[in-house]
Design an enzyme around this catalytic site. Structure first.
Site, PDB file in Angstrom:
ATOM      1  N   HIS A  13       0.869  -1.186   0.000  1.00 57.16           N
ATOM      2  CA  HIS A  13       0.000   0.000   0.000  1.00 57.16           C
ATOM      3  C   HIS A  13       0.902   1.230   0.000  1.00 57.16           C
ATOM      4  CE1 HIS A  13      -3.717   2.268   1.734  1.00 57.16           C
ATOM      5  NE2 HIS A  13      -2.846   3.148   1.291  1.00 57.16           N
ATOM      6  N   HIS A  15       1.545   5.362  -1.675  1.00 58.34           N
ATOM      7  CA  HIS A  15       1.171   6.548  -2.465  1.00 58.34           C
ATOM      8  C   HIS A  15       2.433   7.154  -3.058  1.00 58.34           C
ATOM      9  CE1 HIS A  15      -2.944   6.626  -0.821  1.00 58.34           C
ATOM     10  NE2 HIS A  15      -2.361   6.142   0.268  1.00 58.34           N
ATOM     11  N   LYS A  99      -9.405  -0.515  -5.958  1.00 58.52           N
ATOM     12  CA  LYS A  99      -9.432   0.129  -4.643  1.00 58.52           C
ATOM     13  C   LYS A  99     -10.772   0.802  -4.381  1.00 58.52           C
ATOM     14  CE  LYS A  99      -7.857   2.106  -0.938  1.00 58.52           C
ATOM     15  NZ  LYS A  99      -6.634   2.238  -0.165  1.00 58.52           N
ATOM     16  N   HIS A 136     -10.381   1.020   1.743  1.00 54.94           N
ATOM     17  CA  HIS A 136     -10.168   1.976   2.829  1.00 54.94           C
ATOM     18  C   HIS A 136     -11.397   1.811   3.710  1.00 54.94           C
ATOM     19  CE1 HIS A 136      -8.825   5.824   4.729  1.00 54.94           C
ATOM     20  NE2 HIS A 136     -10.053   5.698   5.176  1.00 54.94           N
ATOM     21  N   HIS A 174      -4.594  -0.822   5.798  1.00 59.71           N
ATOM     22  CA  HIS A 174      -4.230  -0.041   6.981  1.00 59.71           C
ATOM     23  C   HIS A 174      -5.197  -0.278   8.155  1.00 59.71           C
ATOM     24  CE1 HIS A 174      -7.075   2.635   5.097  1.00 59.71           C
ATOM     25  NE2 HIS A 174      -6.220   3.355   4.412  1.00 59.71           N
ATOM     26  N   ASP A 247       1.458   2.531   3.530  1.00 62.49           N
ATOM     27  CA  ASP A 247       0.590   3.706   3.377  1.00 62.49           C
ATOM     28  C   ASP A 247       1.413   4.987   3.483  1.00 62.49           C
ATOM     29  OD1 ASP A 247      -1.672   5.193   2.924  1.00 62.49           O
ATOM     30  OD2 ASP A 247      -2.431   5.043   4.973  1.00 62.49           O
TER      31      ASP A 247
END
Ligand SMILES: NC(=O)N[C@@H](CC(=O)O)C(=O)O
Ligand SMILES: [Zn+2]
Ligand SMILES: [Zn+2]
Length: 348
Positions: A13, A15, A99, A136, A174, A247
Site C-alpha cells: 500500500h 502513495h 481500490k 479503505h 491499513h 501507506d
C-alpha cells in the site's frame, strides 16, 4: 554487529503521487522494496486501465537508473467503473487490485463510492475472475465518531458485502483497530489485512498530547494504545493474513502544517529501520520476513522476491533526514520518537 537477512520486501500500500512529488519520493521506496501496490488516488484518479497504463509509464520513467522496482497498479473504483475494462486490465496483468474509497473517507476520495449497490456489477466480476478488492475501511457519515469509523465500516459495509459475495477477495488496508484484527482472524477465508509501519508505533496521543502534531495525522487516524498493541501482536505473529502496507503518503509541509492539514504520514525512507526496531522489541525479528516479504506476495498470488536485503544494527543511531526536499516542496519524514539503530545495508 547484529544483522538479519530477509527476502527483499514489498510494500502492499503506497502513495507515489505524480509529477515532481513522484520524482522526489520514488527512490525512497525503490532503493529497498522490489514491488509496491500503487494507490490510484491522484487528481484526477486512476479510474481506467488506460489511466493505469499511462501512470505506470510515468512511474517507470521517474525510477532512478539501476533501481529494479515493479509498480503493481490499482484502479480507483467509482460508481461508473466498467466491469469489462477491469477484467481487461486484470487479464493483461497490468491491474493487481481495485481500490474502494468510500466517498469522502480520505485524501482525494470525493470521486469514490457513495452507493455500494452501484459498484456491485464490478465487484461481482472481480469475484468471478479472482481480482482482489482493496478497501479503505471507514464509513463517512457525520454521525459516526472518527475513532469508530473502522469498526462501523466492518459491521455495516464490509461484513454485508462479504456475506453477499463470499468469493470476493478483500484486503482490509491499513487496519488500525483490534476490531479489524479480530474480524480478519475470524474470517473463513478471502480476507487479509495490511498494517502500516506508523500504526505499530504511535497511538492517538502522538497527535494530540502537548500540542497538535500534524505529521502524526493520517487516516484512518491512530487509535488508543490497546489497538496499537493488537496491531503489533498480529504483525509479529507470522499469521499469513497480515502483511506490510506502509501507506506512506507524502504531502508537502505547507499542506500538513495549516488550519486544515492533510492526512498522511511519510515513512518510505525509514520503514524497514522502524520495523526491525518494532520486531526486535517484540522478540520477533524472525517474523519480520513473513510480515514484510512473504505474506503479501502469497496473498496477491506472486512469488516472494529472490533477492535478499540485510539489516544491520549499529551502536550509533541511524540518522534519517527530518525532511526530504522534492520538486513539489519539503516533506517531513516520520519520526518514531525513539532512536533507530537498524539500517538496511546498501547493496553493491
Ligand atoms: N493514509 C492517509 O492518511 N492518506 C492517504 C490516503 C489513504 O490511504 O487513506 C493519502 O493519499 O494521503
Ligand atoms: Zn486509506
Ligand atoms: Zn493510503
Amino acid at each position: 554487529m547484529q544483522s538479519i537477512t530477509i527476502r527483499r520486501p514489498d510494500d502492499w500500500h503506497l502513495h507515489l503521487r505524480d509529477g515532481a512529488m513522484l520524482e522526489g519520493v520514488i527512490a525512497d521506496t525503490s532503493r529497498t522494496f522490489a514491488r509496491a501496490i500503487i494507490m490510484p488516488n491522484l487528481v484526477p484518479p486512476v479510474v481506467t486501465t488506460a489511466d493505469a497504463t499511462a501512470y505506470r509509464e510515468r512511474i517507470l520513467k521517474a525510477l532512478p537508473a539501476g533501481h529494479r522496482f515493479q509498480p503493481l497498479m490499482t484502479l480507483y473504483l467509482t460508481e461508473h467503473t466498467s466491469p469489462d475494462d477491469v477484467e481487461a486490465g486484470a487479464e493483461s496483468g497490468l491491474i493487481t487490485a481495485v481500490k474502494l474509497y468510500p466517498a469522502g473517507a480520505t485524501t482525494n476520495s470525493h470521486g469514490g463510492v457513495r452507493d455500494m449497490e452501484k459498484a456491485m456489477p464490478v465487484l461481482e466480476r472481480m469475484a468471478k475472475i479472482g481480482l482482489p478488492l482493496c478497501v479503505h475501511g471507514e464509513v463517512t457519515t457525520p454521525d459516526v465518531d472518527i475513532f469508530d469509523r473502522e469498526a462501523v465500516f466492518i459491521d455495516t459495509v464490509l461484513d454485508p458485502l462479504r456475506r453477499r459475495l463470499p468469493e470476493l477477495k478483500v484486503t482490509m488496508e491499513h487496519v488500525t483497530t483490534a476490531d479489524g484484527i479480530d474480524y480478519i482472524k475470524a474470517a473463513k477465508g478471502n480476507l487479509a489485512g495490511s498494517i502500516t509501519t506508523h500504526h505499530l508505533i504511535i497511538n492517538r496521543n502522538a497527535i494530540l498530547v502537548g500540542g497538535i502534531r500534524p505529521h502524526y495525522y493520517c487516516l484512518p487516524v491512530a487509535k488508543r494504545e490497546n489497538h496499537r498493541l493488537a496491531l503489533r501482536a498480529a504483525a509479529v505473529s507470522g499469521d499469513s493474513r497480515f502483511f506490510l502496507g506502509t501507506d506512506s503518503a507524502p504531502h508537502v509541509d505547507p499542506l500538513k502544517e495549516c488550519a486544515c492539514g492533510c492526512a498522511g504520514i511519510y515513512t518510505s525512507i525509514n520503514t524497514m529501520s522502524c520495523l526491525a526496531h518494532v520486531f526486535e522489541e517484540e522478540g520477533a525479528l524472525d517474523k519480520l520476513e513473513a510480515f514484510a516479504s512473504l505474506n503479501g506476495p502469497a496473498w496477491y498470488g506472486f512469488q516472494p522476491n529472490e533477492e535478499r536485503i540485510t539489516l544491520a544494527k549499529q551502536a550509533e543511531p541511524v540518522v534519517f533526514p527530518a525532511k526530504i526536499e522534492t520538486g513539489a516542496g519539503p516533506v517531513t519524514v516520520f519520526d518514531p520518537m525513539f532512536p533507530l539503530h537498524w539500517q538496511v545495508v546498501p547493496q553493491a
